[in-house]
Design a protein around this motif. Structure first.
Motif, mmCIF file in Angstrom:
data_model
loop_
_atom_site.group_PDB
_atom_site.id
_atom_site.type_symbol
_atom_site.label_atom_id
_atom_site.label_comp_id
_atom_site.label_asym_id
_atom_site.label_seq_id
_atom_site.Cartn_x
_atom_site.Cartn_y
_atom_site.Cartn_z
ATOM 1 N N LYS A 71 0.836 -1.372 -0.091
ATOM 2 C CA LYS A 71 -0.095 -0.110 -0.017
ATOM 3 C C LYS A 71 0.885 1.327 0.070
ATOM 4 O O LYS A 71 0.831 2.256 -0.812
ATOM 5 N N ILE A 86 1.269 4.215 -3.163
ATOM 6 C CA ILE A 86 0.889 5.487 -2.901
ATOM 7 C C ILE A 86 2.117 6.213 -3.025
ATOM 8 O O ILE A 86 2.230 7.673 -3.780
ATOM 9 N N MET A 122 -1.375 6.981 5.468
ATOM 10 C CA MET A 122 -1.834 6.007 4.392
ATOM 11 C C MET A 122 -0.707 5.157 3.985
ATOM 12 O O MET A 122 -1.048 3.904 3.609
ATOM 13 N N THR A 179 7.407 8.924 3.404
ATOM 14 C CA THR A 179 6.759 10.272 3.707
ATOM 15 C C THR A 179 7.851 11.294 3.488
ATOM 16 O O THR A 179 7.396 12.026 2.705
ATOM 17 N N PHE A 197 -7.772 9.381 -1.733
ATOM 18 C CA PHE A 197 -6.811 8.891 -0.819
ATOM 19 C C PHE A 197 -7.539 8.952 0.847
ATOM 20 O O PHE A 197 -7.130 7.995 1.532
ATOM 21 N N VAL A 198 -7.821 10.069 1.091
ATOM 22 C CA VAL A 198 -8.424 10.263 2.302
ATOM 23 C C VAL A 198 -9.686 9.371 2.542
ATOM 24 O O VAL A 198 -9.870 8.818 3.721
ATOM 25 N N LEU A 236 -9.789 6.496 1.333
ATOM 26 C CA LEU A 236 -9.173 5.255 1.300
ATOM 27 C C LEU A 236 -8.781 5.122 2.741
ATOM 28 O O LEU A 236 -8.946 3.911 3.519
ATOM 29 N N LEU A 237 -8.086 6.308 3.362
ATOM 30 C CA LEU A 237 -7.564 6.073 4.657
ATOM 31 C C LEU A 237 -8.802 5.806 5.667
ATOM 32 O O LEU A 237 -8.643 4.767 6.514
ATOM 33 N N GLY A 250 -6.309 -2.313 1.599
ATOM 34 C CA GLY A 250 -5.982 -0.916 1.338
ATOM 35 C C GLY A 250 -4.773 -1.162 0.443
ATOM 36 O O GLY A 250 -4.742 -0.144 -0.422
ATOM 37 N N ALA A 260 -5.379 0.852 -3.121
ATOM 38 C CA ALA A 260 -4.263 1.721 -3.308
ATOM 39 C C ALA A 260 -3.926 1.766 -4.762
ATOM 40 O O ALA A 260 -3.782 2.687 -5.572
#
Length: 450
Positions: free
Chosen positions: A70, A74, A112, A119, A239-240, A242-243, A264, A268
């Motif tokens: 996942k 992303i 995510m 990140t 994506f929000v 998805l989270l 997830g 994704a």
């Protein structure tokens, strides 16, 4: 030979192997095998593969490669840049809004992806050049991204918390839930520092301009129309969703952590295919390759760390060390401070994965005997290990930032991260004073001896 002497040899051999530059997985595995040969029955070597398999045959550990998939999906898309752009558009009117936007973007992306390096790379590749372009000092810009990236091991889904749940035999769902409050606390502290630092740099630039110097870009004001703000949302909202969907599935009891991780990962992949057109073999291939590479590396470290802990337990090293700690009869809070100091020291040399699996058999029994809730301690320990991601010499996030911004001196990056290390220490202190932030059940978390 006494258990204490064997334990000292075990620790010395491990430290020697680490300082020799041997990769962590091979260092731990080699030390474990040598001590099996020297101090355990010869037949024990015949069961090495079986022991490692039995330790790793956990449905909880199955979620790790799925969460990595996942995060890779992303991270390999432009989701990080879009998320950063949306945050900046909506927060540009706040003093230091660009820095705050990066902190919030890091928090959402970490939630995510579940990976600190991913990140840092995804948000930093867009955020650091933009902050420097707007007049932020290089160290300040690097510090924001490096610290924001550490949220990847605290906010769910956190691979570090998955391993802690296995080592401490605690509920993964409770651990994930416990990490949300402290994660938001850190986001607030990081944002507050960003505002303070921005005001300082803005004041210096303004004074220099008033004295006849050149106008710094930090003095310029950005303006976005409402239409431009809303135009950033279509690429971010999926994506929000998805989270949110993953969290609802997990905490609503509709799916196990492993099922949630699989869901997830698939969602994704579907989202990046629909939004960014990442569906061809040449696009998906690197995502799967990165997932396999990182999963293999991590699972190898986990397997060797578990074998290392098994040998330590068989030779009664961990039991004797735990008993010695209990026999010291330290007060609960002094015991906690001592253990956290040990974790910080280990963070100079080891990643969070190894720290958890190597120390859990030693530190958790005394903490439990002192009356600390192990879920609460898991959160505190995770924040402590976050410090290790942004302080030298290991400081993984520091080197990720150096990789994406090679022109920033390493000393500037380190000095830029130090205020955030202090803020993490402040967060730990707050959690000790108000433990309900982590669990929303304060009375169950304080030591019974208070």
């Amino acid at each position: 030979m006494s258990v204490a002497a064997i334990g000292a040899l075990y620790a010395g051999a491990t430290l020697t192997a680490m300082l020799a530059g041997i990769p962590i997985a091979f260092a731990l595995g080699a030390v474990a095998l040598v001590f099996m040969l020297a101090f355990m029955p010869g037949a024990s070597l015949d069961t090495v593969a079986q022991n490692v398999y039995e330790e790793m045959a956990s449905i909880t550990l199955l979620s790790i490669p799925l969460f990595i998939l996942k995060g890779a999906a992303i991270g390999r898309s432009k989701a990080g840049q879009d998320l950063y752009s949306a945050m900046h558009a909506w927060m540009h009117r706040i003093p230091g809004g660009l820095g705050i936007a990066n902190v919030f973007a890091c928090a959402l992306f970490a939630a995510m992806a579940g990976s600190s390096p991913a990140t840092c790379s995804a948000i930093g590749s867009a955020g650091i050049p933009e902050m420097r372009k707007r007049g932020y000092s290089p160290g300040f810009a690097a510090g924001i991204i490096a610290a924001g990236g550490t949220l990847g091991i605290l906010l769910p889904p956190s691979i570090t918390m998955i391993l802690y749940a296995v080592a401490a035999e605690q509920s993964l769902g409770r651990l994930f839930l416990a990490g949300i409050g402290p994660g938001l606390l850190l986001v607030g502290l990081f944002a507050a520092w960003s505002v303070y630092r921005f005001r300082h740099e803005y004041g210096v630039a303004k004074a220099a301009y008033a004295a006849g110097g050149p106008a710094s870009p930090i003095l310029a004001e950005d303006r976005y129309s409402m239409g431009e703000r809303f135009s950033t949302l279509p690429r971010v909202l999926p994506f929000v969703v998805l989270l949110t969907g993953v969290m609802v599935a997990l905490y609503g009891g509709y799916a196990t952590p492993s099922e949630t991780a699989g869901l997830g990962g698939l969602l994704a992949l579907a989202l990046i295919a629909l939004i960014y057109g990442v569906w061809r073999t040449k696009d998906v291939g690197p995502i799967l390759t990165a997932t396999l590479r990182e999963s293999t590396m991590l699972m190898l470290i986990i397997g060797m760390s578990l074998l290392y802990a098994y040998v330590m337990s068989y030779l009664h090293i961990s039991q004797s060390a735990a008993a010695a700690i209990v026999a010291m009869q330290l007060s609960p809070w002094l015991l906690l401070v001592t253990i956290l100091a040990l974790v910080i020291a280990l963070g100079f040399f080891l990643p969070p994965v190894s720290i958890i699996l190597m120390t859990a058999p030693i530190i958790l029994p005394p903490l439990k005997a002192a009356g600390f809730d192990l879920v609460w301690f898991g959160v505190v320990m995770t924040i402590t290990m976050e410090m290790g991601l942004i302080h030298p010499p290991v400081g993984l996030n520091i080197f990720v930032i150096k990789n994406i911004a090679p022109d920033i001196p390493l000393s500037d990056i380190i000095w830029g991260t130090l205020p955030f290390v202090i803020l993490m220490a402040v967060a730990i202190l707050v959690l000790c004073l108000v433990p309900g932030i982590a669990m929303w059940l304060p009375d169950t978390l304080l030591p019974t001896t208070r």
